[in-house]
Design an enzyme around this catalytic site. Sequence first.
Site, PDB file in Angstrom:
ATOM      1  N   HIS A 116     -14.495  37.539 -56.138  1.00 24.99           N
ATOM      2  CA  HIS A 116     -14.481  36.622 -57.561  1.00 24.99           C
ATOM      3  C   HIS A 116     -13.757  37.583 -58.294  1.00 24.99           C
ATOM      4  O   HIS A 116     -14.355  38.390 -59.382  1.00 24.99           O
ATOM      5  CB  HIS A 116     -15.952  36.900 -57.789  1.00 24.99           C
ATOM      6  CG  HIS A 116     -16.878  36.066 -56.918  1.00 24.99           C
ATOM      7  ND1 HIS A 116     -17.426  34.741 -57.136  1.00 24.99           N
ATOM      8  CD2 HIS A 116     -17.509  36.436 -55.931  1.00 24.99           C
ATOM      9  CE1 HIS A 116     -18.445  34.427 -56.387  1.00 24.99           C
ATOM     10  NE2 HIS A 116     -18.282  35.457 -55.489  1.00 24.99           N
ATOM     11  N   GLU A 144     -13.029  36.368 -61.424  1.00 28.19           N
ATOM     12  CA  GLU A 144     -13.293  35.984 -62.795  1.00 28.19           C
ATOM     13  C   GLU A 144     -14.111  36.852 -63.314  1.00 28.19           C
ATOM     14  O   GLU A 144     -14.247  37.058 -64.541  1.00 28.19           O
ATOM     15  CB  GLU A 144     -14.313  34.598 -62.523  1.00 28.19           C
ATOM     16  CG  GLU A 144     -15.723  34.755 -61.832  1.00 28.19           C
ATOM     17  CD  GLU A 144     -15.622  34.337 -60.386  1.00 28.19           C
ATOM     18  OE1 GLU A 144     -14.561  34.711 -59.925  1.00 28.19           O
ATOM     19  OE2 GLU A 144     -16.573  33.976 -59.950  1.00 28.19           O
ATOM     20  N   CYS A 156     -14.264  32.906 -53.302  1.00 26.84           N
ATOM     21  CA  CYS A 156     -15.319  32.984 -52.262  1.00 26.84           C
ATOM     22  C   CYS A 156     -15.700  32.003 -51.520  1.00 26.84           C
ATOM     23  O   CYS A 156     -14.887  31.528 -50.589  1.00 26.84           O
ATOM     24  CB  CYS A 156     -16.726  33.672 -53.227  1.00 26.84           C
ATOM     25  SG  CYS A 156     -17.668  34.473 -52.113  1.00 26.84           S
TER      26      CYS A 156
END
Length: 541
Positions: free
Chosen positions: A516, A518, A382
């Site tokens: 993102h 993750e 990001c």
Amino acid sequence: MTKYIFVTGGVVSSLGKGVATASLGALLRARGYKVTAVKIDPYINIDAGTMRPYEHGEVFVTASGAETDLDLGNYERFLDLDVPAGSNITTGQVYLEVIRKERAGDYLSQTVQVIPHITDEIKRRIRAAGEKVNADIVLVEVGGTVGDIESLPFLEAIRQCRFDVGDENTLYLHLTLVPYLGTSNEFKTKPTQHSVAALRSYGISPDIVMVRSKEKLPEDITRKIALFTSVKANRVFSSFDVPHVYEVPLTLEQQGLGKAVEELLGLEHIHPNLSVWQNAIKVIKAPQREVTIAIAGKYTAMPDAYLSMMDALLHAGIANNARVNIKWVNTEALEGDSTPESQFEGVDGILVPGGFGIRGIEGKIRAAEYARTQKVPYLGICLGMQVAVLEYARHVAGLEGANSTEFDPYTPHKVIDLMPEQLQTEGMGGTMRLGDWPMTLQAGTKIADLYGVAQGGEVTERHRHRYEVNPQYVEPLKDAGLVVSGATPGMKGRGAGLVESIELPEHPFFVGLQAHPEFKSRPMRPSPPFAGFIAAALQKD
Ligand code: GLN
């Protein structure tokens, strides 16, 4: 009939109720049940999106685009599930809805009160979350500590649930703390006794007491808790400190938590498959290899501020049979440092995480520059992608002074700029580009390869941003050699759509994503860019 497990906490906050709830969910999931989990946060904010991560921990983003408490991330990772919209209930949401209905005339002629109107709305939301995924079992974690003023309506609502759906469909688990006094060499049970008594005063008798403690509770202490709380000794569980949270489901199963829940909810006995957790712990304890990753972000004493990212690195490590050591690099210090190489000494990869605000930005740009020029594997998430693009614009594409309008509205080159739809947004809450958005990956790029769509194709990741690479600068950046490897599909009149990912072809691994990844990483399914990043870091000599 859907079954509900309610988890409350006593004595102190930060006991790890989220991990306990998620671990219990993992045990049920490992038995083949369809499980979902709901987090109740008794604060008045509508969501966690407007709260400071350095105080509350990270803001977790769900597929539906909700900005939630970080416990939702634990649920997703432990249950291997995308939680449905509405899985994080706050006081703010409940009151907003009840007041909206009151103004609309839905309660005409009635006095609108906490009981039944607020409690009904809470129960409606809990039920709806389970129905959305057709859950066999819904775990409901009540944030805060029993005795807090703000959690009273929620405790009342969960008390009523047993009355509504019956004993065999509800289970109350109370998590407390048993402190150990070193001076007198004793475990102290009194706070637990008081906490259970307080819970009873709200009409809730726990079926299971789970106790956080430094070490596994000795049997006499378990028996003492059983005696004072009227919970059978085989339903008092010890959640003692373990080196890694992924061990918690295993230690609880060993003590018979799964079996106790089966008995209490009238479920048949099933042998759970816990191989994911066993394998994870095996690699965590005895990895074959090791790498060191520098995280160049705002230095934070709050490790939970980057919880999902740290877990994604762990999952990527497990996939590569490696331990991932972290070196925190304070980007503010990097700004004034004439020798950034000293900060990155011995580092196998550099990660610049997501973030907001100008603090440390120039340091992040330096970190990206160092990774690019020194051929150190780089992963930009990001904001980490945005700074990599700015660095490339300034130092390779010749766009001197290039910046993001988030940091410098008067920059001569607005290479990162507000997305057009953001110009119209009013207010800060829930107005970013949030949640799942697809991206089309270009054939032959590293990222397409990592996602297993080598011929090109669409993948979906979660987003949380207001700014984007300015479409006007895409061509000059490409001409200077930057590869735009992923873009948002189907954006009419905007060229290739939003830039979703970038990479550098002549580099061992230099990848940036606007999303993102993750948030979707799981122990059983590591995030492809993270796994690729760690694999590249392991190759570095
Ligand atoms: N501040 C940047 C934006 O809003 C990046 C956001 C992030 O890293 N999550 O676009």
